[in-house]
Design a protein around this motif. Sequence first.
Motif, PDB file in Angstrom:
ATOM      1  N   LEU A  51       0.929  -1.192   0.120  1.00 44.50           N
ATOM      2  CA  LEU A  51       0.187  -0.001  -0.021  1.00 44.50           C
ATOM      3  C   LEU A  51       0.713   1.267   0.075  1.00 44.50           C
ATOM      4  O   LEU A  51       0.566   2.198  -0.697  1.00 44.50           O
ATOM      5  CB  LEU A  51      -0.918  -0.259   1.400  1.00 44.50           C
ATOM      6  CG  LEU A  51      -2.110  -0.992   1.184  1.00 44.50           C
ATOM      7  CD1 LEU A  51      -2.736  -0.932   2.557  1.00 44.50           C
ATOM      8  CD2 LEU A  51      -3.050  -0.926   0.232  1.00 44.50           C
ATOM      9  N   ARG A  52       1.849   1.068   0.647  1.00 55.29           N
ATOM     10  CA  ARG A  52       2.838   2.225   0.556  1.00 55.29           C
ATOM     11  C   ARG A  52       3.450   2.606  -0.703  1.00 55.29           C
ATOM     12  O   ARG A  52       3.598   3.781  -1.123  1.00 55.29           O
ATOM     13  CB  ARG A  52       3.955   2.096   1.641  1.00 55.29           C
ATOM     14  CG  ARG A  52       4.923   3.123   1.813  1.00 55.29           C
ATOM     15  CD  ARG A  52       4.168   4.470   2.520  1.00 55.29           C
ATOM     16  NE  ARG A  52       5.138   5.678   2.599  1.00 55.29           N
ATOM     17  CZ  ARG A  52       4.693   6.865   2.928  1.00 55.29           C
ATOM     18  NH1 ARG A  52       3.483   7.167   3.159  1.00 55.29           N
ATOM     19  NH2 ARG A  52       5.748   7.711   2.814  1.00 55.29           N
ATOM     20  N   ARG A  53       3.701   1.413  -1.382  1.00 55.10           N
ATOM     21  CA  ARG A  53       4.514   1.746  -2.636  1.00 55.10           C
ATOM     22  C   ARG A  53       3.288   2.071  -3.629  1.00 55.10           C
ATOM     23  O   ARG A  53       3.480   3.001  -4.577  1.00 55.10           O
ATOM     24  CB  ARG A  53       4.938   0.426  -3.120  1.00 55.10           C
ATOM     25  CG  ARG A  53       6.475  -0.032  -2.619  1.00 55.10           C
ATOM     26  CD  ARG A  53       6.699  -1.445  -3.172  1.00 55.10           C
ATOM     27  NE  ARG A  53       7.786  -1.948  -2.446  1.00 55.10           N
ATOM     28  CZ  ARG A  53       8.343  -3.065  -2.734  1.00 55.10           C
ATOM     29  NH1 ARG A  53       7.637  -3.986  -3.392  1.00 55.10           N
ATOM     30  NH2 ARG A  53       9.257  -3.247  -1.837  1.00 55.10           N
ATOM     31  N   GLU A  54       2.074   1.878  -3.499  1.00 56.02           N
ATOM     32  CA  GLU A  54       1.045   2.377  -4.394  1.00 56.02           C
ATOM     33  C   GLU A  54       0.847   4.001  -4.103  1.00 56.02           C
ATOM     34  O   GLU A  54       0.808   4.819  -4.874  1.00 56.02           O
ATOM     35  CB  GLU A  54      -0.417   1.752  -4.207  1.00 56.02           C
ATOM     36  CG  GLU A  54      -0.321   0.141  -4.610  1.00 56.02           C
ATOM     37  CD  GLU A  54      -1.534  -0.549  -4.486  1.00 56.02           C
ATOM     38  OE1 GLU A  54      -2.614   0.046  -3.740  1.00 56.02           O
ATOM     39  OE2 GLU A  54      -1.462  -1.919  -4.674  1.00 56.02           O
ATOM     40  N   TYR A  55       0.871   4.249  -2.650  1.00 55.88           N
ATOM     41  CA  TYR A  55       0.687   5.749  -2.306  1.00 55.88           C
ATOM     42  C   TYR A  55       1.787   6.594  -3.036  1.00 55.88           C
ATOM     43  O   TYR A  55       1.623   7.562  -3.335  1.00 55.88           O
ATOM     44  CB  TYR A  55       0.552   5.763  -0.978  1.00 55.88           C
ATOM     45  CG  TYR A  55       0.777   6.909  -0.457  1.00 55.88           C
ATOM     46  CD1 TYR A  55      -0.599   7.879  -0.389  1.00 55.88           C
ATOM     47  CD2 TYR A  55       1.681   7.742   0.265  1.00 55.88           C
ATOM     48  CE1 TYR A  55      -0.484   9.175  -0.030  1.00 55.88           C
ATOM     49  CE2 TYR A  55       1.714   9.060   0.749  1.00 55.88           C
ATOM     50  CZ  TYR A  55       0.663   9.664   0.553  1.00 55.88           C
ATOM     51  OH  TYR A  55       0.371  10.955   1.151  1.00 55.88           O
ATOM     52  N   LEU A  56       3.109   5.990  -2.835  1.00 58.27           N
ATOM     53  CA  LEU A  56       4.368   6.988  -3.304  1.00 58.27           C
ATOM     54  C   LEU A  56       4.063   6.786  -4.976  1.00 58.27           C
ATOM     55  O   LEU A  56       4.704   7.765  -5.554  1.00 58.27           O
ATOM     56  CB  LEU A  56       5.416   6.315  -2.985  1.00 58.27           C
ATOM     57  CG  LEU A  56       5.841   6.048  -1.319  1.00 58.27           C
ATOM     58  CD1 LEU A  56       7.150   5.465  -1.184  1.00 58.27           C
ATOM     59  CD2 LEU A  56       5.928   7.751  -0.922  1.00 58.27           C
ATOM     60  N   TYR A  57       3.670   5.680  -5.446  1.00 56.84           N
ATOM     61  CA  TYR A  57       3.514   5.854  -7.090  1.00 56.84           C
ATOM     62  C   TYR A  57       2.721   7.008  -7.527  1.00 56.84           C
ATOM     63  O   TYR A  57       2.694   7.807  -8.491  1.00 56.84           O
ATOM     64  CB  TYR A  57       3.142   4.476  -7.577  1.00 56.84           C
ATOM     65  CG  TYR A  57       2.735   4.484  -9.180  1.00 56.84           C
ATOM     66  CD1 TYR A  57       3.951   4.569  -9.834  1.00 56.84           C
ATOM     67  CD2 TYR A  57       1.376   4.406  -9.683  1.00 56.84           C
ATOM     68  CE1 TYR A  57       3.598   4.774 -11.307  1.00 56.84           C
ATOM     69  CE2 TYR A  57       1.192   4.522 -10.809  1.00 56.84           C
ATOM     70  CZ  TYR A  57       2.337   4.637 -11.757  1.00 56.84           C
ATOM     71  OH  TYR A  57       2.090   4.566 -13.120  1.00 56.84           O
TER      72      TYR A  57
END
Length: 348
Positions: A51-57
């Motif tokens: 979820l954190r990677r999706e948010y940063l993307y």
Amino acid sequence: MGLFGVESWVAGRCFGGKRLSEKEEGRRIPVIRRIPGGVKVATMHRRNIRLRREYLYRKSLEGKERLLYEKKRKIREALEEGKPIPTELRNEEAALRKEIDLEDEITAVPRSTIDDEYANAPEKDPKILLTTSRNPSAPLTQFVKELKIVFPNAQRMNRGGQVISEIIETCRSHDFTDVILVHENRGVPDGIVISHLPFGPTAYFGLLNVASGLTLTLLIAEVTRHDIKDKKSMGTMSEAYPHLIFDKFSTKLGERTVNILKHLFPVPKPDTKRILTFANQSDYISFRHHVYEKHGGPKSIELKEVGPRFELRLYQIKLGTMDQDEAQIEWVIKPYMNTSKKRTLLGD
């Protein structure tokens, strides 16, 4: 076991309360997974990473969307005013005009990742964890007890030896929406940190009051229900979901502050008689807590302040949780901002 029963049991029994090395830390998650009835921390850890990677993307795409929006805005303004298309946009005019024709009022404005932070807020009521700095004094403990009633669905936890990173991770696994940390200085509450989960933002407030004059003097102005001597004039503390009043938050930073504060409270019923007021005056937010009663009709309303009361001073907003030191700082107050007496940041 209680809220932190699994984690405390693991820290005390499996590791003897000692600090782990990097290799031992890597073996910590499988041990927790073997506890009967324990939380599957490894699965949640992978989910949080994803979820954190999706948010940063999504955040990385924000700059590109903003640049595209500015190009469309220039073309839209040129067409409405009958002016020639800017030279730098003539090669892209045809493609941009097609996109403009397909847009409506919602899709015309780019959506910020800031909106995504509270995208799921309407789906469920907030769940808040209240805690303090280590070894809290009696006034700080009393103040946090009253804050527990101010914020509906809040749970108070004795800090003990827990570190911030453990508290944040455990709150994520138990579906808490916010963590509120209250600080003190020499027995007087002087700061509140509000961190939204799972990814932020985190707002840092000081509990302050400003005396007007050529020289600004910072004074602590926090009053709890316990300090009020006239008990008859003080109403009873209601636990109903309150109505919220936000006054003079007209700037972009003011709207951002309102967004952080209002999502700490669930939607109230129309007939609730509890009111919380956040009134901005020269960037100092006065908090007041009232209940009202109608004895003889709508024109005879009796208003009682039930406390606590305090002043909030915003000094930083960070795009992350309070345990992330590397998180990007969205806004921070700087010394030169105080040189202009007439300048206000939160509202007029």
